[in-house]
Design a protein around this motif. Structure first.
Motif, mmCIF file in Angstrom:
data_model
loop_
_atom_site.group_PDB
_atom_site.id
_atom_site.type_symbol
_atom_site.label_atom_id
_atom_site.label_comp_id
_atom_site.label_asym_id
_atom_site.label_seq_id
_atom_site.Cartn_x
_atom_site.Cartn_y
_atom_site.Cartn_z
ATOM 1 N N HIS A 286 0.851 -1.195 0.000
ATOM 2 C CA HIS A 286 0.000 0.000 0.000
ATOM 3 C C HIS A 286 0.889 1.249 0.000
ATOM 4 O O HIS A 286 1.210 1.788 1.072
ATOM 5 C CB HIS A 286 -0.918 0.023 1.228
ATOM 6 N N PRO A 287 1.331 1.695 -1.168
ATOM 7 C CA PRO A 287 2.256 2.840 -1.225
ATOM 8 C C PRO A 287 1.696 4.121 -0.622
ATOM 9 O O PRO A 287 2.454 4.969 -0.157
ATOM 10 C CB PRO A 287 2.522 3.006 -2.725
ATOM 11 N N LEU A 288 0.356 4.275 -0.598
ATOM 12 C CA LEU A 288 -0.264 5.455 0.016
ATOM 13 C C LEU A 288 -0.788 5.171 1.417
ATOM 14 O O LEU A 288 -1.353 6.061 2.062
ATOM 15 C CB LEU A 288 -1.414 5.973 -0.867
ATOM 16 N N GLY A 289 -0.611 3.932 1.885
ATOM 17 C CA GLY A 289 -1.050 3.576 3.226
ATOM 18 C C GLY A 289 -2.542 3.337 3.332
ATOM 19 O O GLY A 289 -3.258 3.270 2.325
ATOM 20 N N GLY A 290 -3.009 3.240 4.567
ATOM 21 C CA GLY A 290 -4.426 2.966 4.813
ATOM 22 C C GLY A 290 -5.245 4.206 5.077
ATOM 23 O O GLY A 290 -6.428 4.106 5.409
ATOM 24 N N GLY A 291 -4.638 5.390 4.954
ATOM 25 C CA GLY A 291 -5.373 6.640 5.150
ATOM 26 C C GLY A 291 -5.101 7.266 6.509
ATOM 27 O O GLY A 291 -4.878 6.563 7.500
ATOM 28 N N LEU A 292 -5.105 8.586 6.536
ATOM 29 C CA LEU A 292 -4.890 9.309 7.796
ATOM 30 C C LEU A 292 -5.952 8.932 8.818
ATOM 31 O O LEU A 292 -7.137 8.889 8.494
ATOM 32 C CB LEU A 292 -4.939 10.823 7.548
ATOM 33 N N GLY A 293 -5.516 8.647 10.042
ATOM 34 C CA GLY A 293 -6.451 8.292 11.105
ATOM 35 C C GLY A 293 -6.905 6.848 11.062
ATOM 36 O O GLY A 293 -7.826 6.476 11.797
ATOM 37 N N ALA A 294 -6.261 6.016 10.234
ATOM 38 C CA ALA A 294 -6.688 4.616 10.114
ATOM 39 C C ALA A 294 -6.397 3.818 11.375
ATOM 40 O O ALA A 294 -7.090 2.851 11.687
ATOM 41 C CB ALA A 294 -6.004 3.964 8.914
ATOM 42 N N THR A 295 -5.346 4.220 12.118
ATOM 43 C CA THR A 295 -5.009 3.516 13.357
ATOM 44 C C THR A 295 -5.391 4.375 14.565
ATOM 45 O O THR A 295 -5.710 5.554 14.419
ATOM 46 C CB THR A 295 -3.503 3.214 13.422
ATOM 47 N N GLY A 296 -5.335 3.773 15.730
ATOM 48 C CA GLY A 296 -5.577 4.535 16.960
ATOM 49 C C GLY A 296 -7.036 4.870 17.193
ATOM 50 O O GLY A 296 -7.949 4.215 16.684
ATOM 51 N N ALA A 297 -7.254 5.952 17.938
ATOM 52 C CA ALA A 297 -8.605 6.308 18.401
ATOM 53 C C ALA A 297 -9.554 6.599 17.250
ATOM 54 O O ALA A 297 -10.713 6.166 17.264
ATOM 55 C CB ALA A 297 -8.517 7.523 19.329
ATOM 56 N N TRP A 298 -9.081 7.349 16.229
ATOM 57 C CA TRP A 298 -9.982 7.697 15.124
ATOM 58 C C TRP A 298 -10.333 6.471 14.291
ATOM 59 O O TRP A 298 -11.468 6.326 13.822
ATOM 60 C CB TRP A 298 -9.358 8.775 14.238
ATOM 61 N N GLY A 299 -9.375 5.561 14.118
ATOM 62 C CA GLY A 299 -9.666 4.332 13.383
ATOM 63 C C GLY A 299 -10.701 3.483 14.101
ATOM 64 O O GLY A 299 -11.629 2.945 13.489
ATOM 65 N N GLN A 300 -10.565 3.375 15.424
ATOM 66 C CA GLN A 300 -11.520 2.593 16.211
ATOM 67 C C GLN A 300 -12.896 3.249 16.250
ATOM 68 O O GLN A 300 -13.916 2.571 16.353
ATOM 69 C CB GLN A 300 -10.980 2.422 17.632
ATOM 70 N N ARG A 301 -12.923 4.564 16.129
ATOM 71 C CA ARG A 301 -14.206 5.272 16.176
ATOM 72 C C ARG A 301 -14.936 5.234 14.839
ATOM 73 O O ARG A 301 -16.150 4.990 14.802
ATOM 74 C CB ARG A 301 -13.970 6.720 16.586
ATOM 75 N N PHE A 302 -14.204 5.450 13.748
ATOM 76 C CA PHE A 302 -14.869 5.603 12.448
ATOM 77 C C PHE A 302 -14.802 4.353 11.566
ATOM 78 O O PHE A 302 -15.573 4.243 10.614
ATOM 79 C CB PHE A 302 -14.261 6.794 11.693
ATOM 80 N N ALA A 303 -13.882 3.437 11.847
ATOM 81 C CA ALA A 303 -13.807 2.198 11.063
ATOM 82 C C ALA A 303 -13.412 1.054 11.994
ATOM 83 O O ALA A 303 -12.345 0.440 11.845
ATOM 84 C CB ALA A 303 -12.806 2.346 9.925
ATOM 85 N N PRO A 304 -14.265 0.756 12.992
ATOM 86 C CA PRO A 304 -13.894 -0.211 14.044
ATOM 87 C C PRO A 304 -13.639 -1.625 13.537
ATOM 88 O O PRO A 304 -12.963 -2.396 14.217
ATOM 89 C CB PRO A 304 -15.108 -0.171 14.983
ATOM 90 N N ASN A 305 -14.162 -1.975 12.382
ATOM 91 C CA ASN A 305 -14.006 -3.333 11.863
ATOM 92 C C ASN A 305 -12.873 -3.461 10.844
ATOM 93 O O ASN A 305 -12.681 -4.528 10.254
ATOM 94 C CB ASN A 305 -15.318 -3.807 11.220
ATOM 95 N N SER A 306 -12.125 -2.399 10.639
ATOM 96 C CA SER A 306 -11.044 -2.441 9.649
ATOM 97 C C SER A 306 -9.810 -3.143 10.214
ATOM 98 O O SER A 306 -9.646 -3.275 11.428
ATOM 99 C CB SER A 306 -10.668 -1.030 9.205
ATOM 100 N N PHE A 307 -8.925 -3.543 9.314
ATOM 101 C CA PHE A 307 -7.704 -4.261 9.696
ATOM 102 C C PHE A 307 -6.786 -3.391 10.557
ATOM 103 O O PHE A 307 -6.157 -3.867 11.510
ATOM 104 C CB PHE A 307 -6.970 -4.718 8.431
ATOM 105 N N LEU A 308 -6.713 -2.097 10.251
ATOM 106 C CA LEU A 308 -5.766 -1.206 10.922
ATOM 107 C C LEU A 308 -6.301 -0.595 12.211
ATOM 108 O O LEU A 308 -5.529 -0.045 12.994
ATOM 109 C CB LEU A 308 -5.345 -0.076 9.977
#
Length: 413
Positions: A286-308
């Motif tokens: 993933h040369p552009l990564g999984g997107g800003l905020g994909a990990t941590g608190a924002w990732g758990q809040r907005f995409a809780p079922n995602s890999f990251l």
């Protein structure tokens, strides 16, 4: 405001202080553009550091279109803080125009650090306040992070022990560099006392990553400021640290300090190493990564079922690589390299002893923050994120002021 943000929140004030910080930064940015209507001073956007910061900001905004991102809202919440904080570099570049102003800023920095250090020692030797005790026992996860080896890690007025310890470490480096300037003997003695208090307080944080910062940065200090006194000081410090590392002890604080220099024996370090190995294939694919905020608190809040969402980056560099890909990591490393290169170059060009000491301090602090950004996330929490771009701005401002005082170097830049 950034330094005292969490201290204000500890008083139980029911007010969105974080939002107030965002508003203050936006007001400063808007004020800058209003001032440009009359002054039209766009020189601050020139130079390699300014250009790279603009490129990095542009890349952050491009990430909104990242096809791998699970949530655009996570990007909104993340770029709101990351982008505005980086713009503070230009605010500092625009407004700091005199040596007197730099002196005021550095004095305020040291006094705030002294207050935080003494409060940390109060927590260590007197105890936590009732509100702090309630916070520590409010969540089992907090206790698991802060209660290590039957000993509470101290956080002083900051959000966590990492922010506390990193600020103590870089502030001690600031005082060390200031001691090399043309100042009176009593001021050097006072700075030496501050260094002792800051490092003593830092040990109470229990943050292994911070323990390495000062010894490692002293190597760069000895190289840049090469003379007999600095060499003797560095050798003496090296001998003292070596004794501290290998001396037998039952003290939990000293034992944790020793473990920072033996990472292979540290279970938490080995877990982080395994996590980084596990995530490498994702980063490479993933040369552009999984997107800003994909990990941590924002990732758990907005995409809780995602890999990251539940991946713990535990490192500023790893977070950049995971959220912004190897392209983002490459740009980030180039940005940091250019900042350090510019700082070292300016340090050797500056002729005024006072400004030279200030520039040296800023280079050491940038170096330390970058070292600390590997084991922890060193540049995301108040006040470190604000301080970092102040430091970067001062690298250029000190050189600019030296030119104004002594004329161009080597026929101009």
């Amino acid at each position: 405001m950034a330094y005292l943000l969490f201290a204000i929140m500890k008083f139980g004030i029911d007010f969105p202080v974080g939002t107030l910080m965002d508003a203050l930064q936006w007001i400063l940015v808007l004020g800058f553009f209003f001032r440009q209507k009359t002054e039209k001073n766009w020189k601050i956007f020139k130079g390699p550091v300014s250009v790279m910061i603009l490129i990095w900001l542009l890349y952050n905004f491009i990430e909104v279109a990242n096809p791998s991102a699970e949530s655009r809202l996570a990007w909104v919440y993340t770029v709101r803080t990351v982008g505005v904080v980086m713009l503070m570099y230009f605010i500092f570049m625009f407004h700091i125009r005199t040596v007197i102003f730099i002196r005021f800023i550095l004095k305020m920095w040291i006094l705030l650090t002294l207050f935080a250090a003494l409060y940390g020692l109060k927590q260590e030797y007197i105890g936590f306040s009732a509100g702090e005790e309630a916070y520590l026992h409010s969540d089992p996860n907090i206790m698991s992070l802060l209660f290590i080896d039957e000993h509470w890690r101290k956080f002083s007025i900051f959000s966590d022990p990492v922010a506390f310890s990193y600020n103590m470490a870089v502030s001690s480096l600031l005082c060390m560099a200031l001691m090399t300037g043309a100042i009176k003997a009593w001021k050097k003695i006072l700075l030496g006392v501050f260094i002792f208090i800051f490092l003593w307080s830092m040990l109470s944080s229990g943050t292994r990553g911070a323990y390495v910062l000062v010894p490692a940065t002293l190597i760069l200090f000895a190289v840049l400021k090469y003379n007999k006194q600095i060499l003797l000081f560095s050798v003496g410090a090296g001998v003292f640290i070596t004794v501290m590392i290998f001396i037998p002890t039952s003290n939990p604080t000293l034992y944790r300090f020793q473990s920072a220099f033996k990472p292979s024996d540290d279970a938490s370090f080995n877990v982080r190493k395994a996590n980084q190995k596990m995530i490498q294939p994702y980063i490479l694919s993933h040369p552009l990564g999984g997107g800003l905020g994909a990990t941590g608190a924002w990732g758990q809040r907005f995409a809780p079922n995602s890999f990251l969402a539940h991946f713990p980056p535990d490192s500023g560099y790893v977070r950049v690589a995971v959220e912004m890909g190897w392209v983002g990591l490459l740009l980030f490393c180039i940005l940091m390299f250019i900042i350090l290169k510019t700082g070292i170059k300016n340090y050797y060009r500056i002729r005024d002893p006072e400004l030279k000491a200030y520039c040296l301090a800023m280079v050491l602090i940038v170096f330390a923050f970058n070292l600390g950004n590997y084991p922890q996330e060193a540049l995301v929490q108040f006040p470190s994120n604000i301080y970092f771009y102040l430091v970067v701005a001062l690298i250029n401002i000190t050189y600019r002021l030296d030119i104004e005082k002594n004329g161009p170097v080597y026929g101009g830049i």
